[in-house]
Every structure is written in structure tokens, then in C-alpha cells.
Design a protein around this motif. Structure first.
Motif, mmCIF file in Angstrom:
data_model
loop_
_atom_site.group_PDB
_atom_site.id
_atom_site.type_symbol
_atom_site.label_atom_id
_atom_site.label_comp_id
_atom_site.label_asym_id
_atom_site.label_seq_id
_atom_site.Cartn_x
_atom_site.Cartn_y
_atom_site.Cartn_z
ATOM 1 N N ASP A 53 45.726 62.457 38.912
ATOM 2 C CA ASP A 53 44.488 62.116 39.623
ATOM 3 C C ASP A 53 43.270 62.531 38.804
ATOM 4 O OD1 ASP A 53 45.814 61.106 41.796
ATOM 5 O OD2 ASP A 53 45.268 62.727 43.169
ATOM 6 N N MET A 54 42.175 61.809 38.988
ATOM 7 C CA MET A 54 40.906 62.184 38.377
ATOM 8 C C MET A 54 40.195 63.159 39.313
ATOM 9 S SD MET A 54 39.608 58.569 36.871
ATOM 10 C CE MET A 54 38.345 59.264 35.843
ATOM 11 N N MET A 55 39.417 64.068 38.741
ATOM 12 C CA MET A 55 38.653 65.046 39.522
ATOM 13 C C MET A 55 37.192 64.965 39.117
ATOM 14 S SD MET A 55 40.681 68.703 39.907
ATOM 15 C CE MET A 55 39.976 69.335 38.447
ATOM 16 N N SER A 56 36.308 65.169 40.101
ATOM 17 C CA SER A 56 34.895 65.280 39.773
ATOM 18 C C SER A 56 34.689 66.605 39.050
ATOM 19 C CB SER A 56 34.039 65.209 41.037
ATOM 20 O OG SER A 56 34.319 66.307 41.870
ATOM 21 N N MET A 57 33.661 66.696 38.261
ATOM 22 C CA MET A 57 33.422 67.905 37.472
ATOM 23 C C MET A 57 32.392 68.834 38.113
ATOM 24 S SD MET A 57 35.619 67.647 35.151
ATOM 25 C CE MET A 57 35.145 68.981 34.081
ATOM 26 N N ASP A 58 32.011 68.573 39.375
ATOM 27 C CA ASP A 58 31.085 69.482 40.043
ATOM 28 C C ASP A 58 31.776 70.822 40.249
ATOM 29 O OD1 ASP A 58 32.805 68.230 41.923
ATOM 30 O OD2 ASP A 58 31.489 68.813 43.567
ATOM 31 N N HIS A 59 31.021 71.893 40.084
ATOM 32 C CA HIS A 59 31.606 73.237 40.168
ATOM 33 C C HIS A 59 31.201 73.900 41.476
ATOM 34 C CE1 HIS A 59 33.412 76.926 38.811
ATOM 35 N NE2 HIS A 59 32.301 77.562 39.117
ATOM 36 N N LYS A 60 32.176 74.208 42.309
ATOM 37 C CA LYS A 60 31.964 74.937 43.558
ATOM 38 C C LYS A 60 32.909 76.129 43.525
ATOM 39 C CE LYS A 60 30.778 71.124 46.632
ATOM 40 N NZ LYS A 60 31.172 70.455 47.879
ATOM 41 N N PRO A 61 32.421 77.324 43.206
ATOM 42 C CA PRO A 61 33.292 78.494 43.057
ATOM 43 C C PRO A 61 34.151 78.787 44.287
ATOM 44 C CG PRO A 61 31.070 78.998 42.315
ATOM 45 C CD PRO A 61 31.024 77.636 42.944
ATOM 46 N N GLU A 62 33.653 78.436 45.478
ATOM 47 C CA GLU A 62 34.398 78.745 46.702
ATOM 48 C C GLU A 62 35.494 77.721 47.003
ATOM 49 O OE1 GLU A 62 31.168 75.943 47.696
ATOM 50 O OE2 GLU A 62 31.193 77.805 46.553
ATOM 51 N N ARG A 63 35.483 76.572 46.315
ATOM 52 C CA ARG A 63 36.465 75.518 46.594
ATOM 53 C C ARG A 63 37.797 75.802 45.891
ATOM 54 N NH1 ARG A 63 34.453 70.042 44.852
ATOM 55 N NH2 ARG A 63 34.685 71.015 42.824
ATOM 56 N N MET A 64 38.881 75.714 46.656
ATOM 57 C CA MET A 64 40.217 75.887 46.098
ATOM 58 C C MET A 64 40.775 74.518 45.727
ATOM 59 S SD MET A 64 43.542 77.857 47.623
ATOM 60 C CE MET A 64 43.857 76.766 49.000
ATOM 61 N N ASN A 65 41.264 74.402 44.491
ATOM 62 C CA ASN A 65 41.895 73.182 44.007
ATOM 63 C C ASN A 65 43.402 73.404 44.005
ATOM 64 O OD1 ASN A 65 39.388 71.800 43.194
ATOM 65 N ND2 ASN A 65 39.268 73.474 41.730
ATOM 66 N N ILE A 66 44.111 72.574 44.741
ATOM 67 C CA ILE A 66 45.566 72.680 44.844
ATOM 68 C C ILE A 66 46.154 71.556 44.004
ATOM 69 C CG2 ILE A 66 47.536 72.692 46.406
ATOM 70 C CD1 ILE A 66 45.423 73.360 48.652
ATOM 71 N N HIS A 67 46.769 71.903 42.889
ATOM 72 C CA HIS A 67 47.359 70.919 41.990
ATOM 73 C C HIS A 67 48.824 70.732 42.374
ATOM 74 C CE1 HIS A 67 43.909 71.115 39.175
ATOM 75 N NE2 HIS A 67 43.811 72.340 39.670
ATOM 76 N N THR A 68 49.240 69.455 42.515
ATOM 77 C CA THR A 68 50.615 69.161 42.907
ATOM 78 C C THR A 68 51.277 68.221 41.903
ATOM 79 O OG1 THR A 68 50.010 67.251 44.266
ATOM 80 C CG2 THR A 68 50.052 69.398 45.360
ATOM 81 N N SER A 69 52.597 68.264 41.892
ATOM 82 C CA SER A 69 53.368 67.336 41.067
ATOM 83 C C SER A 69 53.458 65.993 41.789
ATOM 84 C CB SER A 69 54.764 67.902 40.805
ATOM 85 O OG SER A 69 55.450 68.053 42.031
ATOM 86 N N GLU A 70 54.112 65.040 41.184
ATOM 87 C CA GLU A 70 54.229 63.708 41.785
ATOM 88 C C GLU A 70 54.923 63.746 43.148
ATOM 89 O OE1 GLU A 70 55.775 60.630 39.296
ATOM 90 O OE2 GLU A 70 54.503 61.212 37.615
ATOM 91 N N ASP A 71 55.866 64.677 43.328
ATOM 92 C CA ASP A 71 56.586 64.749 44.611
ATOM 93 C C ASP A 71 55.863 65.604 45.654
ATOM 94 O OD1 ASP A 71 57.066 67.334 43.739
ATOM 95 O OD2 ASP A 71 59.235 67.242 44.021
#
Length: 80
Positions: A53-71
Motif C-alpha cells: 500500500d502507498m502511505m501519505s508522508m504527513d507526520h503525526k507522532p501520535e498516530r500508530m501505523n500498523i503494517h500487515t502482510s498480504e494475509d
């Protein structure tokens, strides 16, 4: 002179590590059990990023990014 590793002693590093311990290897779902973590228990500021997936490059220190595999299995947690 002590060794300084960025993120190792910072609050963001600790925050991500805590969530990694809770989510690593699990999938997101409606209820929590041994293999699934309930979406309702996630912080308000979060986004799920699937592999490729593409992600925006805006930086929000409080936001958690959860990276997942295809499944849908959680592979990494970052903040920003």
C-alpha cells in the motif's frame, strides 16, 4: 561514552515496542483471542497499512501505523 541508539530510549520507541508485543503475529478482527486483536481496542489515531500500500508522508507522532502482510498478519508497528 555511552552508546546512543535513536528510538531505543525514547517514548515513541517504547510506545511502538509495547504495541508490537500486543499485536505481532496477530490479525485484526472484531474480538480478541490468541490469534486476533480487536480493532475496538486500538488507539483512536491509527491506520492499517497493508503490504504494497502507498502511505501519505504527513507526520503525526501520535498516530500508530500498523503494517500487515498480504494475509493481514501484523508485521510491524511504527508511530508517525
Amino acid at each position: 561514552m555511552p552508546l546512543v541508539v535513536p528510538g531505543l530510549m525514547s517514548k515513541d520507541g517504547d510506545k511502538s515496542s509495547d504495541w508490537m508485543n500486543k499485536l505481532m503475529g496477530k490479525k485484526l478482527g472484531d474480538a480478541s483471542n490468541e490469534t486476533t486483536f480487536a480493532k475496538t481496542d486500538l488507539p483512536k489515531e491509527h491506520r492499517v497499512v497493508k503490504e504494497g500500500d502507498m502511505m501519505s508522508m504527513d507526520h503525526k507522532p501520535e498516530r500508530m501505523n500498523i503494517h500487515t502482510s498480504e494475509d493481514g498478519t501484523v508485521t510491524k508497528i511504527t508511530h508517525g
